[in-house]
Write a protein that holds these residues in place. Structure first.
Motif, PDB file in Angstrom:
ATOM      1  N   ALA A 127       0.818  -1.212   0.000  1.00 28.93           N
ATOM      2  CA  ALA A 127       0.000   0.000   0.000  1.00 28.93           C
ATOM      3  C   ALA A 127       0.857   1.269   0.000  1.00 28.93           C
ATOM      4  O   ALA A 127       0.394   2.330  -0.401  1.00 28.93           O
ATOM      5  CB  ALA A 127      -0.939  -0.003   1.206  1.00 28.93           C
ATOM      6  N   VAL A 128       2.103   1.144   0.473  1.00 28.50           N
ATOM      7  CA  VAL A 128       3.006   2.297   0.404  1.00 28.50           C
ATOM      8  C   VAL A 128       4.152   2.020  -0.579  1.00 28.50           C
ATOM      9  O   VAL A 128       5.238   2.578  -0.469  1.00 28.50           O
ATOM     10  CB  VAL A 128       3.551   2.697   1.800  1.00 28.50           C
ATOM     11  CG1 VAL A 128       2.432   3.288   2.650  1.00 28.50           C
ATOM     12  CG2 VAL A 128       4.201   1.517   2.500  1.00 28.50           C
ATOM     13  N   ASN A 129       3.851   1.137  -1.519  1.00 21.36           N
ATOM     14  CA  ASN A 129       4.746   0.873  -2.652  1.00 21.36           C
ATOM     15  C   ASN A 129       6.084   0.234  -2.280  1.00 21.36           C
ATOM     16  O   ASN A 129       7.066   0.413  -2.993  1.00 21.36           O
ATOM     17  CB  ASN A 129       5.020   2.158  -3.450  1.00 21.36           C
ATOM     18  CG  ASN A 129       3.738   2.730  -4.034  1.00 21.36           C
ATOM     19  OD1 ASN A 129       2.745   2.018  -4.192  1.00 21.36           O
ATOM     20  ND2 ASN A 129       3.754   4.023  -4.343  1.00 21.36           N
TER      21      ASN A 129
HETATM   22  C1  LIG Z   1       2.430   4.544  -4.748  1.00 18.54           C
HETATM   23  O1  LIG Z   1       2.466   4.572  -6.156  1.00 18.54           O
HETATM   24  C2  LIG Z   1       1.312   5.135  -6.731  1.00 18.54           C
HETATM   25  C3  LIG Z   1       1.402   4.954  -8.224  1.00 18.54           C
HETATM   26  O2  LIG Z   1       2.659   5.372  -8.717  1.00 18.54           O
HETATM   27  C4  LIG Z   1       1.221   6.597  -6.309  1.00 18.54           C
HETATM   28  O3  LIG Z   1       0.066   7.179  -6.852  1.00 18.54           O
HETATM   29  C5  LIG Z   1       1.151   6.667  -4.800  1.00 18.54           C
HETATM   30  O4  LIG Z   1       1.182   8.027  -4.365  1.00 18.54           O
HETATM   31  C6  LIG Z   1       2.321   5.932  -4.180  1.00 18.54           C
HETATM   32  N1  LIG Z   1       2.131   5.887  -2.735  1.00 18.54           N
HETATM   33  C7  LIG Z   1       3.099   6.171  -1.888  1.00 18.54           C
HETATM   34  C8  LIG Z   1       2.755   6.094  -0.443  1.00 18.54           C
HETATM   35  O5  LIG Z   1       4.222   6.482  -2.227  1.00 18.54           O
END
Ligand SMILES: *[C@@H]1O[C@H](CO)[C@@H](O)[C@H](O)[C@H]1NC(C)=O
Ligand SMILES: *[C@@H]1O[C@H](CO)[C@@H](O)[C@H](O)[C@H]1NC(C)=O
Length: 249
Positions: free
Chosen positions: A115-117
């Protein structure tokens, strides 16, 4: 029967070279299976009707000690199967997780990370789980299990630790979801928790550099919230550099 057992013991003892995690896991399973077989045999030896005693429980115990000594005393180098692994988990207070519960516990961590990539998932580490079990089994605490003050494994790894307590039986995924609920208390930009709120369990879950986890569930009748889920992590999260708290990701 004796011969098969001996062959199995030797197979486990001699396979200690450089192995993959999958192989180590399989070996740990074999050791557990062996322990179960040993118990099974001991029971037969103990409980069979009088008459001729051909194989007593002590002889069997002797073989286990023999195997432990091989594991303990073999030349250093990579330790893939340590004596603790052979001892398996000595945790009468454990309410063991099923394989499915273990997978769900991992899943709960990894979906919070995704969820936080964070692309690196956590994987399960049996040695960490054993370490956690040996500590948690002591049931030290009043309302909730106390943190293990000495989170250093015999292989030198230091661990982070999250603990969840409940009055009723819970699974690992439930524990993780309570930690992940702290997400709303965490502000990424300032890298801090909301005033008076907890968020450190959450930051450990989403600590990008952490790659291994092992959890245990115990029932401690002396602790107010009897059921405890304890997860240990490697490398630990919530760390600071020059007294400045690092960001989890
Ligand atoms: C995770 O990746 C998505 C798509 O690139 C982005 O929209 C989102 O802000 C990112 N979330 C974080 C917590 O970095
Ligand atoms: C992170 O911090 C929280 C407190 O904020 C603590 O309860 C938790 O055990 C810590 N986790 C680790 C892995 O240090």
């Amino acid at each position: 029967m004796k011969l098969i057992l001996l062959a199995l013991l030797i197979a486990v003892a001699s396979a200690a070279s450089s192995l993959s995690h999958k192989q180590i896991r399989r070996m740990n399973e074999q050791v557990r299976t062996l322990d179960n077989r040993m118990d099974f045999l001991r029971n037969i030896a103990k409980n069979r009707p009088g008459a001729k005693k051909v194989l007593d429980a002590d002889t069997l115990d002797g073989r286990m000690d023999f195997l432990r000594n091989i594991a303990k005393n073999r030349p250093a180098g990579k330790k893939v199967l340590d004596a603790d692994g052979l001892d398996a988990v000595s945790c009468p207070n454990c309410v063991e997780f099923t394989e499915v519960e273990i997978q769900e516990t991992l899943e709960a961590h990894n979906s919070a990370r995704a969820a936080v990539n964070i692309t690196v998932p956590l994987t399960w580490d049996n040695d960490i789980a054993t370490f956690a079990a040996n500590y948690a089994n002591q049931c030290i605490g009043t309302n909730i299990l106390a943190h293990n003050p000495n989170r250093k494994m015999s292989d030198g790894r230091s661990l982070g630790e999250n603990i969840y307590a409940s009055s009723g039986l819970q699974n690992g995924a439930r524990a993780v979801s309570s930690w992940v609920n702290e997400k709303s208390n965490y502000d990424y930009n300032s890298n801090s928790c909301a005033a008076g709120k907890m968020c450190g369990h959450y930051t450990q879950v989403v600590w990008a550099k952490t790659i291994k986890v092992g959890c245990v569930r115990v029932k401690c009748n002396n602790i107010k919230n009897k059921f405890q889920v304890l997860c240990d992590y490697f490398p630990p999260g919530n760390v600071s550099t020059n007294k400045v708290k690092q960001k989890p990701y």
